[in-house]
Design an enzyme around this catalytic site. Structure first.
Site, mmCIF file in Angstrom:
data_model
loop_
_atom_site.group_PDB
_atom_site.id
_atom_site.type_symbol
_atom_site.label_atom_id
_atom_site.label_comp_id
_atom_site.label_asym_id
_atom_site.label_seq_id
_atom_site.Cartn_x
_atom_site.Cartn_y
_atom_site.Cartn_z
ATOM 1 N N GLU A 34 7.952 2.962 15.352
ATOM 2 C CA GLU A 34 8.856 3.354 14.284
ATOM 3 C C GLU A 34 8.900 4.871 14.207
ATOM 4 O O GLU A 34 8.084 5.559 14.814
ATOM 5 C CB GLU A 34 8.396 2.756 12.949
ATOM 6 C CG GLU A 34 8.392 1.231 12.954
ATOM 7 C CD GLU A 34 7.926 0.632 11.643
ATOM 8 O OE1 GLU A 34 8.785 0.221 10.848
ATOM 9 O OE2 GLU A 34 6.703 0.577 11.414
ATOM 10 N N CYS B 34 -3.747 1.762 6.672
ATOM 11 C CA CYS B 34 -4.122 1.261 7.990
ATOM 12 C C CYS B 34 -4.539 2.378 8.936
ATOM 13 O O CYS B 34 -5.168 2.126 9.961
ATOM 14 C CB CYS B 34 -2.990 0.443 8.594
ATOM 15 S SG CYS B 34 -1.383 1.225 8.489
ATOM 16 N N GLU C 107 3.765 -3.454 12.329
ATOM 17 C CA GLU C 107 2.784 -2.392 12.087
ATOM 18 C C GLU C 107 1.669 -3.047 11.298
ATOM 19 O O GLU C 107 1.844 -3.411 10.135
ATOM 20 C CB GLU C 107 3.431 -1.225 11.320
ATOM 21 C CG GLU C 107 2.661 0.077 11.439
ATOM 22 C CD GLU C 107 1.588 0.217 10.385
ATOM 23 O OE1 GLU C 107 0.411 -0.095 10.704
ATOM 24 O OE2 GLU C 107 1.916 0.619 9.273
ATOM 25 N N ASN D 3 0.811 -1.228 0.000
ATOM 26 C CA ASN D 3 0.000 0.000 0.000
ATOM 27 C C ASN D 3 0.844 1.277 0.000
ATOM 28 O O ASN D 3 0.446 2.281 -0.595
ATOM 29 C CB ASN D 3 -1.004 0.001 1.160
ATOM 30 C CG ASN D 3 -0.351 -0.031 2.516
ATOM 31 O OD1 ASN D 3 0.685 -0.660 2.706
ATOM 32 N ND2 ASN D 3 -0.961 0.631 3.489
#
Length: 454
Positions: free
Chosen positions: A433, A264, A230, A132
């Site tokens: 992150e 997301c 993630e 994505n």
């Protein structure tokens, strides 16, 4: 290498490239090369590592348009978004380079001697990137990992390997040592599994579905291998009656339609206080209906196609004919097109309201008061991001603290910046992150005590 990966243009369904797929033997060889390269890189002076990373950033900057056009072709991203993504890779490399010479340990007061800590690189890092956001999320792992003195093997998603391969070429052009940053396109159940299971890989950084993330976490547990995950999201966009409704409604469409909803962090559950619910629908409908969907290479396009036929079928399965919707338009013919869609009059437990659709679809749900808003916002297995709209600063702070999510935004939808930490609660992931501590996630802390006693 064996077999091949076909890369399709999502807007036309045409094959734009065929890429060899890595085998387990290829992964073994890559890890051996990376291990050798990492030793020299870790021994290099911090200033030299920083200088090369800045040079890498400069080379990427000189190829922004090329990388963006490649992203349009392989991922169907709008050209504006793709340019931003390529620029984000550049910025991440620059930011990470700035941390190399600041990656310092501590001196801790002790009796009878001196105690110091060292932050040492882990070794070889496996980065498994999603389709994505192929470029920026790959850089989320590779930039700080390289800066901290590690080698990186990047496995891009099977359907979007082209920008990753080009970045590896640009790294060599910039002078990054050979084999320090390698890209291995391949299938998840072959190259991905081999990378996760390899004893020579010290850490896995994975972005993708919660289902696959759980599998990776279990495999890493067998070797007590470090992992950053993630994963999925079903993020709320909470609109209180006292908010600037015009601003909240104007911002709502692209908060879930950006990247065709394949994000997301997409705010796909719009929670609106009941007293403002009808007015909000009146305000948001023109924005949904007016989104420009079409050729992602066109500068005027706001939303492109979905990534694949599989993803298109998945999105269609959630929006059944019995649902009430506010809907925009999408092209017909070749390409994986789906129109902007807002579902109304649906139960919070309906699949479209509870599960991650990963497409240009959101639901709007009413709530009664602050307590009810928080209850609805937290009624999900995910906890990645979210937004809330209110003029009441006290409420903004209370709700921000009460919503179980790693990244929240008040009166806006911005939650991901490379200089601030990013990650999720619950089944949205593990670890953080980006931000000022990104490099330390790729190090071990070593404590050394030196006695001063005779």
């Amino acid at each position: 290498m064996s077999d091949a990966l076909e890369v399709l243009n999502p807007a036309t369904e045409e094959i734009v490239a065929t890429v060899p797929a890595a085998t387990r033997d290829d992964v073994d060889a890559a890890v051996a090369r990376a291990t050798a390269a990492q030793r020299g890189w870790a021994a290099a002076a911090p200033a030299d590592r920083a200088r090369l990373l800045r040079r890498f950033a400069a080379v990427v900057d000189g190829h922004i348009e090329e990388l963006a056009r490649l992203e349009v072709r392989e991922a169907g991203h709008t050209i504006g978004n793709a340019r931003w993504e390529a620029g984000n890779v550049r910025d991440l490399l620059d930011f990470a380079a700035g941390g190399v010479e600041r990656l310092s340990g501590r001196q801790i007061p002790v009796a009878g001697g001196i105690d110091v800590t060292f932050l040492e690189p882990l070794g070889v890092i496996g980065v498994i990137a999603p389709w994505n956001f192929p470029m920026p999320i790959a850089a989320w792992g590779l930039a700080p990992a390289l800066a901290a003195g590690n080698a990186v093997i990047l496995k891009p998603a099977e359907i979007t390997p082209l920008t990753a391969l080009r970045l590896a070429e640009l790294a060599l052009e910039a002078g990054i040592p050979e084999h320090l940053f390698q890209v291995l396109p391949g299938r998840g159940d072959v190259a991905g599994d081999a990378l996760v299971e390899h004893p020579g890989v010290a850490k896995i950084v994975f972005t993708g579905s919660t289902r696959v993330g759980k599998q990776i976490m279990a495999k890493c547990a067998d070797r007590v291998k470090r992992v950053t995950l993630e994963l999925g999201g079903k993020s709320p966009n909470i609109v209180f009656a006292d908010a600037d409704l015009e601003a909240a409604a104007a911002a709502a469409p692209m908060a879930f339609l950006d990247n065709t909803g394949q994000d997301c962090c997409a705010r796909t559950r719009i929670l609106v206080q009941r007293s403002a619910y009808e007015r909000f629908l009146e305000l948001v409908a023109p924005g949904i209906e007016g989104v420009v969907v079409g050729d992602p290479a066109d500068e005027k396009t706001q939303m492109g196609p979905l990534i694949s036929r599989v993803q298109l079928d998945r999105v269609r399965s959630y929006v059944t004919d019995d649902l009430a919707v506010i809907r925009g338009a999408a092209p017909e013919g070749p390409g994986f097109w789906y129109p902007p869609t807002l579902v109304t009059d649906v139960a919070p437990t309906a699949p479209v309201a509870a599960e991650e659709v990963f497409g240009p679809v959101a639901v709007v749900l009413p709530f009664e008061d602050e307590e009810d808003a928080v209850r609805l916002a937290n009624a999900t297995e995910y906890g990645l991001s979210g937004s809330l709209w209110t003029r009441d600063i006290g409420r903004a702070l209370r709700v921000s603290r009460a919503v179980a999510a790693g990244n929240l935004s008040v009166n806006s939808h911005s939650s991901v910046r490379y200089w601030t930490p990013f990650g999720g609660y619950k089944q949205s992931g593990l670890g953080r992150e980006l931000g000022p501590d990104a490099l330390t996630a790729f190090t071990e802390t070593k404590n050394v005590f030196i006695s001063t006693e005779a």
